[in-house]
Design an enzyme around this catalytic site. Structure first.
Site, PDB file in Angstrom:
ATOM      1  N   HIS A  86      -2.440  -4.506   5.144  1.00  0.00           N
ATOM      2  CA  HIS A  86      -2.034  -3.968   6.441  1.00  0.00           C
ATOM      3  C   HIS A  86      -3.236  -3.478   7.238  1.00  0.00           C
ATOM      4  O   HIS A  86      -4.335  -3.288   6.699  1.00  0.00           O
ATOM      5  CB  HIS A  86      -1.031  -2.821   6.255  1.00  0.00           C
ATOM      6  N   ARG A 116       2.850   4.600   6.460  1.00  0.00           N
ATOM      7  CA  ARG A 116       3.233   3.863   7.674  1.00  0.00           C
ATOM      8  C   ARG A 116       3.691   2.446   7.403  1.00  0.00           C
ATOM      9  O   ARG A 116       4.107   1.749   8.341  1.00  0.00           O
ATOM     10  CB  ARG A 116       2.026   3.819   8.632  1.00  0.00           C
ATOM     11  N   CYS A 146      -6.252   0.196   7.031  1.00  0.00           N
ATOM     12  CA  CYS A 146      -6.080   0.619   5.644  1.00  0.00           C
ATOM     13  C   CYS A 146      -7.239   1.518   5.211  1.00  0.00           C
ATOM     14  O   CYS A 146      -8.400   1.095   5.200  1.00  0.00           O
ATOM     15  CB  CYS A 146      -5.988  -0.599   4.725  1.00  0.00           C
ATOM     16  N   ASP A 167       0.324   3.747   1.749  1.00  0.00           N
ATOM     17  CA  ASP A 167       0.266   4.287   3.104  1.00  0.00           C
ATOM     18  C   ASP A 167       1.679   4.541   3.634  1.00  0.00           C
ATOM     19  O   ASP A 167       2.542   3.659   3.592  1.00  0.00           O
ATOM     20  CB  ASP A 167      -0.474   3.295   4.013  1.00  0.00           C
ATOM     21  N   CYS A 199       0.836  -1.199   0.000  1.00  0.00           N
ATOM     22  CA  CYS A 199       0.000   0.000   0.000  1.00  0.00           C
ATOM     23  C   CYS A 199       0.872   1.252   0.000  1.00  0.00           C
ATOM     24  O   CYS A 199       1.994   1.260   0.498  1.00  0.00           O
ATOM     25  CB  CYS A 199      -0.903  -0.007   1.233  1.00  0.00           C
TER      26      CYS A 199
END
Length: 329
Positions: free
Chosen positions: A209, A153, A212, A151, A149
């Site tokens: 993850h 993090r 999400c 993302d 992803c």
């Protein structure tokens, strides 16, 4: 002081049985990896010495003298040990930011952040690994292709400690892999084709993850299919089969738990979509390629991994098997 333990959880997800006939047989099951690495040993200090009591002597020029002495000491140290310059730079940046925050004048400088970041990388990694970067200058031979992803993090290189040259990475909203389509999703198709046919990767890993936002958006799409964004909802609809399965099997669960289930189920949908790419199927048949699903929970600090086992009987064509396996994971 203690360090948090890191746990690995290897699980398998349930898979509905495939259609079989008396003359043909094919299978795709998710297998759990049997062994798991031991947890890190908990590290605690044997004792903690009490802090000394210091009674400062106030002097009018004390602040100026202390500051000048500190600067002089730092300059002397850096002259003697130049390798500490990057560390000192990072510390000074941190102190400067703290002082600016205390005065209410904190501002973020993106150019300085990237500059100091590159300086740290070059001195602490690039210049300390000349053989590695020398080899990489000649080409790349990664063992992994990773779908992760976007993302901020969940960078897979940090989570799985991949070194430069180890993983060919594609990141997008909710780590999704669309089905084979030469026009609509040609960017993803080009990445898979390049990784499999040119780089000869041995593993394709799709990693979901926790928390999400893309999956939450998918689960929040109205039943009538209406959308409010130009691109996001149309993209996450790639994994609508995962949403449908979760809504059916987890109807009594709270919405956050449904999203967690969908985060994992969407990985399986992407694994199924990978089977629609002819060069991926060919690699599976020849056993030069393996597909794996993963799930990183950054709230709990855990990682799950499962595999796709692919079988083919001589009487079935690869295309037929891919049709049978589609959405069955």
């Amino acid at each position: 002081m203690s360090t948090a333990s890191v746990s690995w959880c290897f699980t398998s997800l349930s898979v509905p049985p495939l259609h079989r006939t008396s003359s043909t047989r094919a299978f795709a099951v998710l297998n759990s990896f049997s062994s798991s690495p031991p947890k890190l040993i908990r590290n605690q200090p044997v004792f903690a010495a009490p802090s000394p009591i210091i009674t400062p002597t106030a002097r009018e020029d004390m602040g100026k003298d202390s500051y000048e002495a500190a600067i002089a000491g730092l300059e002397k140290l850096l002259r003697e040990k130049g390798e500490l310059e990057a560390t000192a730079t990072a510390k000074i940046e941190q102190i400067t930011a703290e002082l600016q925050t205390a005065n209410g004048t904190s501002t973020f400088n993106p150019i300085e952040r990237m500059k100091t970041g590159f300086i740290h990388f070059k001195r602490e990694k690039y210049e300390k690994n000349p053989s590695l970067y020398g080899e990489l200058s000649k080409g790349q031979s990664p063992k992994f292709m990773v779908f992760a992803c976007s993302d901020s993090r969940v960078c897979p290189s940090h989570v799985l400690d991949f070194h430069p040259g180890e993983a060919f990475v594609v990141r997008n909203i909710a780590n999704m892999v669309p089905a084979y389509d030469k026009t609509r999703y040609s960017g993803v198709g080009a990445a898979i084709e390049y990784a499999v046919l040119h780089l000869k990767v041995e593993n394709i890993v799709v990693i979901g993850h926790s928390c999400c936002g893309g999956i939450k958006g998918l689960m929040s799409i109205p039943d009538d299919g209406s959308t409010s964004t130009d691109f996001i909802e149309d993209w996450v609809k790639i994994c609508l089969p995962a949403k449908a399965k979760v809504k059916t099997e987890c109807a009594n669960q709270p919405f956050p738990e449904q999203c967690t289930s969908c985060e994992k189920e969407a990985v399986n949908v992407s694994l199924g979509n990978l089977l629609t790419y002819p060069f991926v199927r060919e690699g599976l048949v020849k056993k030069t390629l393996a597909l794996k699903g993963g799930y990183y929970d950054f709230v709990k600090g855990s990682f799950e991994l499962w595999g796709l086992e692919f079988g083919l009987s001589p009487s079935l064509s690869v295309k037929d098997v891919a049709t049978i396996l589609h959405w069955k994971l």
